[in-house]
Scaffold this active site. Sequence first.
Site, PDB file in Angstrom:
ATOM      1  N   ARG A  25      38.085  37.334  50.378  1.00 39.88           N
ATOM      2  CA  ARG A  25      37.801  36.984  49.105  1.00 39.88           C
ATOM      3  C   ARG A  25      38.118  36.559  48.063  1.00 39.88           C
ATOM      4  O   ARG A  25      37.700  35.847  47.295  1.00 39.88           O
ATOM      5  CB  ARG A  25      36.570  38.424  48.497  1.00 39.88           C
ATOM      6  CG  ARG A  25      35.979  38.598  47.347  1.00 39.88           C
ATOM      7  CD  ARG A  25      35.340  39.868  47.392  1.00 39.88           C
ATOM      8  NE  ARG A  25      36.159  40.689  46.740  1.00 39.88           N
ATOM      9  CZ  ARG A  25      36.473  42.525  46.858  1.00 39.88           C
ATOM     10  NH1 ARG A  25      35.386  43.120  46.650  1.00 39.88           N
ATOM     11  NH2 ARG A  25      36.774  42.354  46.313  1.00 39.88           N
ATOM     12  N   ARG A  27      42.220  18.026  34.990  1.00 37.69           N
ATOM     13  CA  ARG A  27      43.280  16.823  35.903  1.00 37.69           C
ATOM     14  C   ARG A  27      44.233  16.525  34.638  1.00 37.69           C
ATOM     15  O   ARG A  27      45.208  16.069  35.680  1.00 37.69           O
ATOM     16  CB  ARG A  27      41.699  15.811  34.896  1.00 37.69           C
ATOM     17  CG  ARG A  27      41.096  15.643  35.517  1.00 37.69           C
ATOM     18  CD  ARG A  27      39.931  14.501  34.409  1.00 37.69           C
ATOM     19  NE  ARG A  27      39.893  14.794  34.128  1.00 37.69           N
ATOM     20  CZ  ARG A  27      39.617  13.606  32.970  1.00 37.69           C
ATOM     21  NH1 ARG A  27      38.613  12.362  33.615  1.00 37.69           N
ATOM     22  NH2 ARG A  27      38.928  13.966  31.906  1.00 37.69           N
ATOM     23  N   HIS A  28      44.226  17.604  33.724  1.00 38.46           N
ATOM     24  CA  HIS A  28      46.083  17.284  33.113  1.00 38.46           C
ATOM     25  C   HIS A  28      47.071  18.704  32.662  1.00 38.46           C
ATOM     26  O   HIS A  28      47.815  18.686  31.934  1.00 38.46           O
ATOM     27  CB  HIS A  28      45.337  17.154  31.345  1.00 38.46           C
ATOM     28  CG  HIS A  28      44.671  16.001  30.797  1.00 38.46           C
ATOM     29  ND1 HIS A  28      43.601  15.919  30.113  1.00 38.46           N
ATOM     30  CD2 HIS A  28      44.841  15.226  31.701  1.00 38.46           C
ATOM     31  CE1 HIS A  28      42.353  14.916  30.177  1.00 38.46           C
ATOM     32  NE2 HIS A  28      43.886  14.265  30.985  1.00 38.46           N
ATOM     33  N   LYS A  77      35.316  36.705  41.980  1.00 39.08           N
ATOM     34  CA  LYS A  77      36.359  37.415  40.910  1.00 39.08           C
ATOM     35  C   LYS A  77      37.713  36.908  40.501  1.00 39.08           C
ATOM     36  O   LYS A  77      38.226  36.564  40.971  1.00 39.08           O
ATOM     37  CB  LYS A  77      37.261  38.331  42.169  1.00 39.08           C
ATOM     38  CG  LYS A  77      36.574  40.196  41.649  1.00 39.08           C
ATOM     39  CD  LYS A  77      37.740  40.944  43.003  1.00 39.08           C
ATOM     40  CE  LYS A  77      38.563  42.057  42.220  1.00 39.08           C
ATOM     41  NZ  LYS A  77      37.467  42.784  41.359  1.00 39.08           N
ATOM     42  N   GLU A  82      25.908  46.623  38.625  1.00 38.45           N
ATOM     43  CA  GLU A  82      26.843  47.072  38.761  1.00 38.45           C
ATOM     44  C   GLU A  82      27.380  47.753  37.393  1.00 38.45           C
ATOM     45  O   GLU A  82      26.657  47.195  36.618  1.00 38.45           O
ATOM     46  CB  GLU A  82      27.888  46.552  39.760  1.00 38.45           C
ATOM     47  CG  GLU A  82      27.858  45.239  38.587  1.00 38.45           C
ATOM     48  CD  GLU A  82      29.030  44.839  39.477  1.00 38.45           C
ATOM     49  OE1 GLU A  82      29.054  44.750  40.460  1.00 38.45           O
ATOM     50  OE2 GLU A  82      29.148  43.095  38.978  1.00 38.45           O
TER      51      GLU A  82
HETATM   52  N1  PMP Z   1      32.324  45.514  40.970  1.00 36.58           N
HETATM   53  C1  PMP Z   1      32.827  44.513  40.394  1.00 36.58           C
HETATM   54  C2  PMP Z   1      32.769  44.233  38.469  1.00 36.58           C
HETATM   55  C3  PMP Z   1      34.457  44.660  41.118  1.00 36.58           C
HETATM   56  O1  PMP Z   1      35.687  44.664  39.591  1.00 36.58           O
HETATM   57  C4  PMP Z   1      34.630  45.460  41.729  1.00 36.58           C
HETATM   58  C5  PMP Z   1      36.471  46.124  41.804  1.00 36.58           C
HETATM   59  N2  PMP Z   1      36.920  45.241  42.502  1.00 36.58           N
HETATM   60  C6  PMP Z   1      33.759  45.974  42.473  1.00 36.58           C
HETATM   61  C7  PMP Z   1      32.112  45.848  42.183  1.00 36.58           C
HETATM   62  C8  PMP Z   1      34.396  47.026  43.676  1.00 36.58           C
HETATM   63  O2  PMP Z   1      35.023  45.778  44.406  1.00 36.58           O
HETATM   64  P1  PMP Z   1      35.835  46.457  45.279  1.00 36.58           P
HETATM   65  O3  PMP Z   1      34.737  47.795  46.916  1.00 36.58           O
HETATM   66  O4  PMP Z   1      35.905  45.263  46.393  1.00 36.58           O
HETATM   67  O5  PMP Z   1      36.871  46.747  44.508  1.00 36.58           O
END
Ligand code: PMP
Length: 291
Positions: free
Chosen positions: A52, A104-105, A151, A185
């Site tokens: 990831r 680019r810089h 991420k 989320e």
């Molecule tokens: N959503 C967000 C915004 C996060 O920061 C995280 C933590 N990485 C997750 C979901 C959960 O992802 P994971 O199970 O891969 O930690």
Amino acid sequence: MRRFVNLNGQMVSSAEAKIDLYDHGFLYGDGVFEGIRAYNGRIFKLQEHVDRLYHSARALMIHIPISKEEMTERIKAVVRENGETNCYIRVTVSRGVGLGLDPRHIRHEPTIAISTADLALYPPDMYENGLHVVTVSTRVPPAQSLDPRIKSLGRYINNILAKMEANRVGAGEGLMLNIEGYVAEATGDNIFVIKHGVLHTPPPSAGILAGITRATVMMLAEEMDIPVRETMLTLYDVYTADEAFLTGTAAEVIPMVTLDDRPIGTGKPGEMTHRIIAAFREHTQSSGTPV
Ligand code: PMP
């Protein structure tokens, strides 16, 4: 406790680790990261986290100058050096060093930092009693501007603002919606609800990070013959669910017992949630990459 960190391939004490003031990660949030856990001397889902990280970097056109194998070795070495058996691992990669937005810089030598820490996001009783969650007004950014599947460092200011909204009312977490108003989320976790014995969770296209804990729970649920559906959810679906829980590397699997003052199901962690937590804990103890 002083720990060692790996900064650009060198193992140095955390107090001596120095990053350039003009690092693009520091100046603009121009970088990517991963949070990983080690349990019982093994790094949980290490390959998935490294994959990831490289996908996030690729999407931002940050070229990580070391192979995945080398990255994996560096992560394992930090855990070993610090004598950790259970810890949280943070891997941060920035684009490089240079003033001004224009890539680019800048010097395209990504800063690569790997460190370990103790991290317990919630006290143990919260895992028994469950979290109170509120819907926050801060939305997840649409993929047209900053895809939540990346991420990236900079993205998280949005999540920090959302977390502050939840803190302001004393909630354990904040639930974020996407621009269309569908459930996305929590600020650092994915959400699952259970209705009539079926596990539901929003799809990545809802604007979520494709969580590794989320994928693990989906896999465990299938093994337990619990049907899983990725589907768009509205607040109504959460308010009327039988059970709900959140998943993330830092929080692990934690029951969610209210949303916006409405009890979910009985208002107590449900039986299926307990079973999933037990299966998850057992899986973390019995799998992973030895350091
Ligand atoms: N959503 C967000 C915004 C996060 O920061 C995280 C933590 N990485 C997750 C979901 C959960 O992802 P994971 O199970 O891969 O930690």
